[in-house]
Each structure stands twice: as structure tokens, then as C-alpha cells.
Design a protein around this motif. Sequence first.
Motif, short mmCIF file in Angstrom:
data_model
loop_
_atom_site.label_atom_id
_atom_site.label_comp_id
_atom_site.label_asym_id
_atom_site.label_seq_id
_atom_site.Cartn_x
_atom_site.Cartn_y
_atom_site.Cartn_z
N ARG A 1 -28.55 -17.78 8.81
CA ARG A 1 -28.99 -17.23 7.53
C ARG A 1 -30.48 -17.37 7.25
O ARG A 1 -31.12 -16.46 6.71
N PHE A 2 -31.06 -18.54 7.58
CA PHE A 2 -32.46 -18.77 7.23
C PHE A 2 -33.42 -18.50 8.39
O PHE A 2 -34.63 -18.58 8.22
N THR A 3 -32.87 -18.22 9.57
CA THR A 3 -33.74 -18.16 10.74
C THR A 3 -33.80 -16.79 11.40
O THR A 3 -34.79 -16.48 12.06
N ILE A 4 -32.75 -16.04 11.25
CA ILE A 4 -32.71 -14.72 11.91
C ILE A 4 -32.10 -13.71 10.95
O ILE A 4 -31.44 -14.08 9.98
N PRO A 5 -32.27 -12.41 11.22
CA PRO A 5 -31.57 -11.40 10.40
C PRO A 5 -30.08 -11.57 10.67
O PRO A 5 -29.64 -11.47 11.80
N PRO B 1 -27.00 -10.33 8.76
CA PRO B 1 -26.00 -9.70 7.87
C PRO B 1 -24.60 -9.65 8.49
O PRO B 1 -24.45 -9.58 9.71
N ALA B 2 -23.63 -9.71 7.63
CA ALA B 2 -22.25 -9.45 8.00
C ALA B 2 -21.69 -8.48 6.97
O ALA B 2 -22.12 -8.47 5.82
N GLY C 1 -23.94 -8.26 3.42
CA GLY C 1 -24.99 -9.19 2.99
C GLY C 1 -25.02 -10.42 3.88
O GLY C 1 -24.34 -10.47 4.90
N VAL C 2 -25.82 -11.35 3.48
CA VAL C 2 -25.93 -12.57 4.27
C VAL C 2 -25.17 -13.70 3.60
O VAL C 2 -24.93 -13.68 2.39
#
Lengths: 756, 756
Positions: free
Chosen positions: A454-458, A460-461, A603-604
Motif C-alpha cells: 500500500r505505501f510502497t508500490i501502486p 490497487p485491488a 482502491g487501495v
Amino acid sequence: MGDKLSVVGKSVLRMDAFDKVTGRAKFGIDLKMDDMLYAKLLRSPYPHARVVKIDTTKAESHPGVRATATLNEVPKVVGAIGKLMTEEGRASLYLSDNIVRFIGDPVAAVAAEDEESAEEALSLIEVEYEQLPPVFDPVEAMAENAPKIHEDGNIAFHMFTEFGDIDKGFKEADHTFEDRFVTSKQKHCSMEPFGTCIANYTLDGRLTVYSSSQRPHVIKKYLAGILDIPINKVRIIKPHTGGAFGGRDYLIHGLETMCSFLSRKSARPVRMSFTREEDFTATEARHPFIIEMKAGATKDGILTAMSMKVIMDTGAYAPHAVGVLVNAMGNSVPLYRCPNVTFEGHAVHTNTSLCGAYRGYGNPQINFALESLMDMIAEKLGIDPVELRLKNHRGLGEIDPVIDDEIRSDGMKECLKKGAEKSGWSKRGTRRPATGTKRRGMGMSCLTHHSGGRFTIPDPASAIVMFNSDGSVNLITGAADDGQGNKTVLAQIAAEELGVAFEQVSVSDTDTDVTPFDSGTHASRQTYAGGIAVKNAAAEAKATLLRFASQHLNVEEKRLGLKDGAVYDVKNPSTSIRVSALLTMLQYEDKAIGKQIIGVATGVAPSMPPIFGANFAEVEVDTETGEVRLIKLACAFDVGRAINPALVEVQIIGGEVTGIGYALTEGLVTKEGKVCNPNFTDYRILRTCDVPPIDAIIVESNEPTGAFGAKGLGEATNSGTAAAIANAVYDAVGVRVKELPITQEKVLDGLHSTGR
Amino acid sequence: MGDKLSVVGKSVLRMDAFDKVTGRAKFGIDLKMDDMLYAKLLRSPYPHARVVKIDTTKAESHPGVRATATLNEVPKVVGAIGKLMTEEGRASLYLSDNIVRFIGDPVAAVAAEDEESAEEALSLIEVEYEQLPPVFDPVEAMAENAPKIHEDGNIAFHMFTEFGDIDKGFKEADHTFEDRFVTSKQKHCSMEPFGTCIANYTLDGRLTVYSSSQRPHVIKKYLAGILDIPINKVRIIKPHTGGAFGGRDYLIHGLETMCSFLSRKSARPVRMSFTREEDFTATEARHPFIIEMKAGATKDGILTAMSMKVIMDTGAYAPHAVGVLVNAMGNSVPLYRCPNVTFEGHAVHTNTSLCGAYRGYGNPQINFALESLMDMIAEKLGIDPVELRLKNHRGLGEIDPVIDDEIRSDGMKECLKKGAEKSGWSKRGTRRPATGTKRRGMGMSCLTHHSGGRFTIPDPASAIVMFNSDGSVNLITGAADDGQGNKTVLAQIAAEELGVAFEQVSVSDTDTDVTPFDSGTHASRQTYAGGIAVKNAAAEAKATLLRFASQHLNVEEKRLGLKDGAVYDVKNPSTSIRVSALLTMLQYEDKAIGKQIIGVATGVAPSMPPIFGANFAEVEVDTETGEVRLIKLACAFDVGRAINPALVEVQIIGGEVTGIGYALTEGLVTKEGKVCNPNFTDYRILRTCDVPPIDAIIVESNEPTGAFGAKGLGEATNSGTAAAIANAVYDAVGVRVKELPITQEKVLDGLHSTGR
């Protein structure tokens, strides 16, 4: 919470069980298409060379050949997703120089009517090479006068991060500990060879690729970029996948790209399937690390400072260089409450085969060093290793300094407690029978691993939930199932949220034309991030259902309950309607409505909650031969909530088996850049008979941001095994092996040097 | 409006063109599966019989046979969707008595390793029949003492509806006109045989059926009901379809059901494919009508009353009895402004092959009668036939009395004007060269047909639009494409709404696991109802895009424009962002958002707007042989908006060709319930060389409820042809043929009886 759940927490049979046991499941390698061509790659015999000339004329005149392609025509594309984000990064993806950088680097490809013709044609391609000086050792490659593998030099990536004040930390220490650890180049060994795909570029300008990629939606974007067509023109269909473990992250070097180009050239579907040898020598493996680790602690065992320095051999290219180093930091620094830490990493090119993503993604390497060092500290300070971990454990309510987010669920103490119980840790000193040359010992290790990125790469799910008129559900998700059972778990989450039976939920195949965007099955994310998307989509569908029910029953929404296939007024349960009746009305009977209820989420995830784990190993070491036999392994993992306990257990066991291999037997052996053990005779993965009893212990801590409390698991399961075994070996015979794998030779060397 | 459109209104190449011209497109009949069994049906040789005993023992002992099924095990399921709505209706679906009701009614089925074994096994099934008295003529079947085909008797459905005051209407008439018309049992002749499917019932309890059904989502519900499994467990995958024309509405009698049962019994995929003879004799055909029509008109030609009485032969079963009668009324009563109308219909069982849905669905039958009668009125009153229609035309702003909804778009006058122009109608009296025995004549007819079934049947349409990060789009729709080009048209609508190029939109395959609910491709509804769903889904996606753009640009949403792949401030166009940049940010770059933009729409269309049309035919009749040669046809249709003019034109031509066949050559000939012409030698569809020049004229009236003004077309294209030709024959030689088809014999008979 648990007692209210009816589908989550049950070990329902995985959805693909019947297809798999009856042999009906189609894997990539099983697929055939009408008019399909067979492609083969011509690979470099040199570790470093300039291709001066390629002549495919003779190959093209072979009667079976339909298309050829060379490295000058087809971009290599060996970058990670981050590279798509910048112009410079994108340029590096399209690396299309005429340099080969490792033995096996693709030089040309042919597509022919059959495999034999393709093989014959390969031998007809004439290539003139100008050999360049190679470098194989990462430390040598860092030297200023080393041969340059890439234009920018051999340092693919360098990072240095400080948390707190490292100098202050060491000043506060009563003792310092320092050592150097080396890890091997482990290769993921999936049942199905990695290099298999079919590309079908049709005359309408559409490319369909049957690929077992872990990230179908992302490689769709890649391939569109390479072929310079809109993204909608690329379709990735993922068949059943015989294991991935990171090895199918992004594209396979030379596979989908070459196939797609050959298909476009030939206007025919093209299949390529690597041999097992090609898999071993020319697809990605785990990065070998050289780790210098130093720690300071008070005499009570409180860590005051840690310095970690990593030199990472990233091989000829660097698709995951940044990610693996960052992840090594991200899953080591937060493990203990140590306030002063530095992490420095160098990713260094060598003329050796590819390194990339492999389950754990930097964690098994760094954890081996960290948890070996912790064992040394425990011994030196006379503290029980479990106790030492508990003293320093960073847990519930504390802040993870790397992602700067709170730890909201924490089962570490329970992992340690249950692992210790199951392994008989308390009796370890007392039960070491010295039978002849055999010595027994026990060791343990801790680990943490983030769920998702979540905080390091794109990251989304997305999910779509569609109600059928009988209340059953079709779930559409872009989450790829690599064999671990994602689909089953996601269906359980949907069923639980919607109050329907597991059997009433079907899950879509993985096909990028119809599934919403998902960043991929990697980073231990699908149960967590994928699960949240599914739960949210189901919640949206449920909310719509209740809104219609409220209108129909003339009861306020907040007074409505959903149970056993009916919506009812909680204050007056006789006022109710069957969900199937309501949906039939909406979909069929009320012509003025005529709606299907559909819920969508994209979204993430809110966080990257830590999975916690503890491994306890018992070994028997033969002091005469140096052989290490693993007697048993107890391993406990905090997964937040086990959506499907049986699947959690088999994932633990599967992961631990590769963890044991990492500890004891596995690793590519290279000589002058040539892989010496590219087959299952010489590369030793565990056979079934080598696997000791493994106690897979599930700990549930109820992660509040997860779907029904769930967080991840996958990569944790092999990230802590090596240190536990190494520590057990030390406990048994006093030999500290600091270089993986822990071979007989190394143990014997240790025994000799310690004079035992 | 038109000048602002950039994709709608363009004749872009249909999406499946390349696949089809290169032979790559897979039709149902092309599909194969590993381990597939081949199934055959044993059919009744009697038109009406009780099956006393079926013995499949010998068949089962055939070495190639893997499963058998009999009519006692497998429900027949021959009902329309309305039957799913009531308990009584549902019971009638599961008709599993042991009566066979027409020659060809399935009695048993076998599934074997190959087709030969299946054939052999059929001959080993022993069936004992008790013959029952049959009845073949619908009028005879209505008699009280007629043999009862069903328990409730032979009247499947009766309706009587009065609009206004029929007695008053006839009192106001200066003249009354009355005649009896008879229509034939036309059979849809698709390139691909109707009876083809593969059913695969797997051990996990899931049924996948590859079926070319026009209504995949509806038959999914049917099959789930029959097999007593949740709807999510059934998946319908529709391959390319070689024509449907109503013949693939719902299930094919004995096809998908038998296949599914055989697959469940054998745990193997089972394929069944009817021969062309089976197609002709045992799948649905167009209902033959006997129509008594009476009209009253003032001397000025104003209609004051109309009485229509229909006896409809619905064959052995009545899957579409209600629908076809209601639709015959619905598309005849509104055509003219006549205030006093009665419509009475009887659907009557006979022991003949099935009748069901065929393009036009009652309209070609009733229109033949109505428009022949209008021609008789025109002649009698000395009014030009076109003028007579214009006097009575019910148009813009008036209320359609059957659906009680306003007519919001009306191109009828333009259809008449352009059709008359193209056909040379004004010169018709003057250009009748009497060459030897040849006489030329011209005739015309009008028609109307509703778009979709919003007010009459459950008619939902749904769509999902997913943005890729480059601004291209994947469109997911449950709308089945039977070959007419739905997908292309829906993609154009999505592209137009989203402001992207046609090439930037891909459309999903038709697969009920992943496409949202759609009631089916029937009732001329997909461009209208499907188009609205697609436009709405696209609009939702666009709105989301603009909301994010508004945040990003810090410009109010209402000030934003979308053009050429960029969102911009209309008041300050330099403030803008590329759509691809915005989407890439949302999907990849901004880790805190991480969203795909997805738009969803599900619901019913607002109305059932009328398609209008006019046919103008010129014929040459040989007075010696009675042969009618169609010289040319001009036909104009008001489609609201031609989303893809080329596709509209070919749909007009295709429909008219079957309309010409209906007028002149087609119709099943039965004798004692046996079809005498079950093949293309004896059943005469038009050959290419039989098709005269057809002027396909597109009229656009901009339907305000439709997507970009579009309404339907399909069924209008063959609903008015027969009357125009019959009227032309009358014009040429004074013979009024009132029974279709207009054969040489009937013309000769007419010539003889009129003494010419």
C-alpha cells in the motif's frame, strides 16, 4: 466476532480441487491453439558480448519457419512497474542495444510449424559476437576499474536510510555484535516451467496472451507499451498456474515479448515453452546478498543500534533491484524496537543470470543475518533467545518506522508461545542425546512481513459482485490465483459478507478483458488487499439490496437484517422477504425496475499490516559427515484471521519446505557465469521424503483494517526458516554457518576450525 | 447534433471482420473439448403417442456409450421466460410426462465416444409407443371433440382486447372491407445449424454450456432451475454465432437440457449437433396465422374501425404463444390512428413441429394481412396507397395505445417519401410494359415495430465500462452478438460518450460468469436498450473521471470539457490534463488513490420507441406460368440514428431477403404432421442470384430516449415485405394472393379464376 462467522474460518474445499485431481485443469503448458506455431530462443553462449551481426537468412529459408526476430527488433523489457512511471524508466524498459549480458541472454527467436523445425532453424542463425570482459562477483563489479555491464556502470541502485541516531545508539550499547552473512541464489522451482506462453496477435490489431503471470493487468500495460497499441487491445488470459512464487511477476525475460512479436510477424498464434534448463539459467532467481550486520545492545539485551549493509548481486539486469532492497529493509528494521538503525544497500550488476522476485523478496536473506545475529546476542548475554525477542519485539500500538503506520494487530507473542510449546523449546537443553556422532540442537527465529504494498508500490485491488436472481453471486476479480487458493478465499469473504453459502459464489477466471484492475498476486497481498476489495464490493451490493428491501417492506434500512437468505425487520421478524424473491422481482417481475444488483469496489487497502511469525527447528547434526538432518519444525504465523485454515496450513507447509531448501540444499552454482546445476538432479530441492514433520500453527490477531480481520501470509512462510535451522545447528554442534546453504562441507569446516 | 458526433454515425469496420474473413472465428459447431462425448437424440416417429416403455439396456451395453437419458428423466422445458415467474408456469416448464406430440419430439438420448457409436446406440434403444389420435389443423384442433394434445386442451392462449368502441367505429364507416389471410410456417435458416452445443458438468457441481443462445443470462437461470443448482453454478459461453433470428431464443428443444443431463451422468463434456433435417423438423419455426381482418373507413379513407382475429398454430408446444400474439397486436394496432380496434387471438396446439420466435414475432403475419387490406381500401376508394397511409399514420406526439406511451420520434413520412422516390412510385402507372406474357406492377406497405420490450417483458440491460490507464476502455456487456454487429455498435456508443477513438474500446466476449445481466438479443432491442446501458455506464465513468480531474485541476466540474483525450477548463483551456496522465496517476502514481475508473449501468430502457418502415416493391408476373419475379425493392427504415450506417444497411438487406422468401418461396410443408421439405433442396430460401437490387434507405428521426437518438431495427426489416410484394402482384395482374407464399400455382389459380 469469530462465533458469528459462518463461511470465513471454515476449511471449505478449494474451488479447483476437482479439476486438479481429475487432471482436467488446464495449465499454460497444456494449451494449444489451431494453427499454432512453436517458437524457440537462440541464447548467448557468452556472459558478456556485443552482437556484431545476426544473419537469419538461412533460418528463414527453412521450410518450417514462419517468422524470426532478433534482439535488435524486440525490446527486452526487464524493468519493474515503477519504470513505467517516468520517461527515463520507460526508456530503460526498451533497452534494445546489441549487448548480451549473461549466458542465456536471448539473441534471436524463430517461430516454426513444429518444435523440430524451430530447433533446426536456431542452428541456422549466424551470429557474430565480439566478446567483452565479464565480471561475475558483485564486490569486484563495484570496483572502479571493473568492466562496465551497463552504460551507467554496475551499481543498479544504492540506498542509505537512517532511523534515529546510529552513533548515539552504539554509544548506548554495552555490547556490540558484528558479522558477515552470505546467501545463495535460490531458484523457484514450480511444477510448471516458468517460461510458457501463447501469444496471438490477430489481424484486427489485438494481442491475446495466455500467460501465467502473477500480474496480468500490469503486463497488459507493458505489452501494449512495447507493441505501441492501446491497452484495451491487449488481453491476458491466465490459465491454471502451477506455482509462481514471484517467478511470474511481470514478464518472463524474452518470453511474452518475443512471442508477441513473432505472432505479429506471422499473423499466427505462437507458443513458446522453455526447457527446464532454460528456466534455471535464464529466468529470475533470488538475489544473493552479502550482509554486514552490526548490533549494539545493553547488557539486558535491549537493542540500541543496528547497522545493516547489503551488497546485492542483481545479475545482468535489475528488474527488482529497488524493490528487493527496500523490502529487505522494510521487513527487518520494524521487527525490533531498536530506535537507531541504518540500512545501506547496493544492487550490483554482474554477468550472471537474472535475479528478481522470489517469495520473501529480500526478507529471507536479511532475516537469516538478523536472526543469526540475534542468536549470537542471546548466547553472549545469556538470555533465552525467545526472551530476547520478546524484550525487543515491536508490537501492538507501536509505529512501524519504515511505513510510518501503526501496528494494529499483533500475534507475535502468541506465535512465540505456541511455537515454543509445540517444539518443546523449554526442554531443549535437556533432550540432546549424543548418539555416536549425532548431536541434536534447537534453534528459533522471528520474522515480520508486510501484507501488500500500500505505501510502497501502486497497489490497487478491485472486485465486482453480481447477484443472480436466486441470491447466488458471481464474483469478478482481477486477483490471479497462482495455485495457493486465492479464489476460494475471496469467495469465502464474499459469501460471508453477503450472508450466502460458499457454494453460492462463483469466481471469474482471470482474464484482463473482463476483470477489473488488480496490481497482482505478489507481496502477500491478495487475502488482505484483494479481500478488502471483495468485501467492499459485496458490501455495496448488500447495501443496494437492503435499500430495495427497505422500499419493498416499507421498513427503514437501519432496521433491516439479512440472514439465511431473507431480509427481515429486526424489530418485527415476521416482516420479511426472501432475497431470491426480492431479486427476482427486481430482475424479472417489476418491469419498471429491471435491474441486476451489482457492487463494485476499486482502491487501495488502508495499510500494510505486519504478518508475524516464529520458527522453531530441531536438527540432528552428524559430526563425522557434517550432515544436517531436520528433525522437526514448528512454525507459528499470525495471519490476522485464517479465512480458510486448511489453505493457511498448506501454505505454511509449502513455504517452509522452500525455506528448508534455502537453509540446507538450494542455490544455483555458477562458474564463470555459467549455471552448473540447471536441473533437478544437480539443483537439490527437497523431495517429499526429505520433509520433516512440520507443525503449522495459526495465530489470529484480528487485523482491524482487513476483511474479517485477515492479513497476509505467503512470503512470511519461508522468510524465517534458514536462521532457525542455522541457530539449531549452532545449538547442536557449536558451528555458526553464516553462508547459505548450510552444506555438509561448511559444517565440517566449522567443526574442524572449532576443533570439535 | 449529428455534426458533433465523431464515432457514432461512422461505418467503422465491424470488430469481428478479420476473424470471420480469415476463418478464425470459432462458431459453436467448431468447438471441441478434450474428452468430449457425442450425443444424439432418438426422436418420435409418431405425431402423437404415449411412450409406454423405453429400454436403453442394449444401448448402454454398446462399448462406446457412456450415458443415456430418456424423456422421463429430463424436463422438456419449452416455455418462455414469463413461465419462470409463477409456480404454475414453472410446473409447465418441467413437463415430463411420457407423451410425444410431434414427429421429432425427443424420446431418449445417448452420449458416446464418437458419433458413429451414438448413432448405433440410438438404434438399440427399444421404445414401445401407444399411438394417440393426432390433429394437424388448428381450426380442427379448436373443435370440442378434437383429440386433446395437452391436458388443458388445445387452446394454449386466448386474448381479446378492444381499443375504443368497435361497434361505434364500424357505424361511422362509409365502407367496410373484410378478408381472410393465411401465412406460412417459415423456418429461420441460419448458416450454422441451430441445434449445437457443448455441455460440461464438472465434478465441482458446475455446468458450463457453450451455446449460441440469444439470451445467455436467461437460459443460465433456466438450466440452473432444471438441474436444481444455484444460478451461479451455471455458465453460458456464447461463441461466434452464425445467425439466430429468434431461433436461438431461450433453449433449443431437447438440446441444452439433454446435453447437460448427459454430461452430469457421464462426468464428461458432451456435444450435441443436430443435422440440418433435425433443425428443420424439430426446432422452432414461425407461427402460421389465419387472420380475419375487417376494417371500416370513411369515403375519404379515414379508418374508423378495425377488427383483427387471429388463429395461430403454435404446434405441439407453446413456448412463445403469448408473446407472438401480443406482439402481433402491439405492432399492428398502433400503426394507424384508427380509434376503434379489436384484436382477438387464439394460440392453438396441433401435432406439428414447434413454433416459436422468428424475427418479426407475429408482425410479418399480421402486417401481410393489414397492408394487403389497406391496398384493397386504397383501390376501392381511389386513393393512392401512400396517401392512404399518410392520412391514417399515427405519428409524433401521439399515444401508442398498446403500450400507452408517447411516440417521440417519427420518420414515417420520410420513409414514405424516400421509398417512393427511390422506387419511382410516382411513375408506377406509366411504366408497365406488357411484354408478351410479362406484366409489371408496383406495391407498397408500411410497418411499425417496437424497439425492445420495456413494457411487456422483463427487459434489463447492463454494462460495465473500465478505463485503462492510457484512456482506452474495456466494455463488458451481456448483450449477445448473433452476427449482426451489436458489439461494434455498442463500442461506438461507448467511444462516443467517452470521447475516445473506436479502436480504443474493446468489448467482452459473451460469458455469463463475467458479464452483467442482459435479457437477451431479441425484440430489436440491443442498439436501443443495450445502447442506453452502455451509454449510461460510460457516462458514469466519465463523471468519475471529471470529478477526479476537477480535484486535480482545481476547477469546478461543470466548467470541465473532455476532448481529444484531455480534460480542460472550458473558460481557460490551457488548464488541462491528458486523460491518460490523470488515469495513470489514479491507477499507478498516486499510491493513496490507486483506483481504476469503472462505470456501471443496469436497468430498463425508458420506452419502446417505434421503428417505422416502408417497402416499395416492383414485380414482373408471367401470366402464362404464374411466376413472380421481384424486379427491385426500395425500403426505408426510421432507425432514430444509424450508429453504424453500413451495419444498418446490411441488416436491412439481410432482413428483406428473408421477407422476400416469406412472400414468395418459403414455408414448411407438412403432411400428417411430417415435414416434407426439411432440407435446402426442397425448402427454398433465396439464393444470391434470386436477390433483386435492394435500395436500403436509412431515415433518422433522433429518438430522444435512445443513445444518441438510436432506436431498433432488426425485426422491422422483414415485417413489411410480403404485403408490398403481394400488392405489387395485384397491381401487375389483378390477382390478390391472400395466402403465403405467393407461389406460381396460386397466381395461376388467381389468373384463371379472374379469367385473365
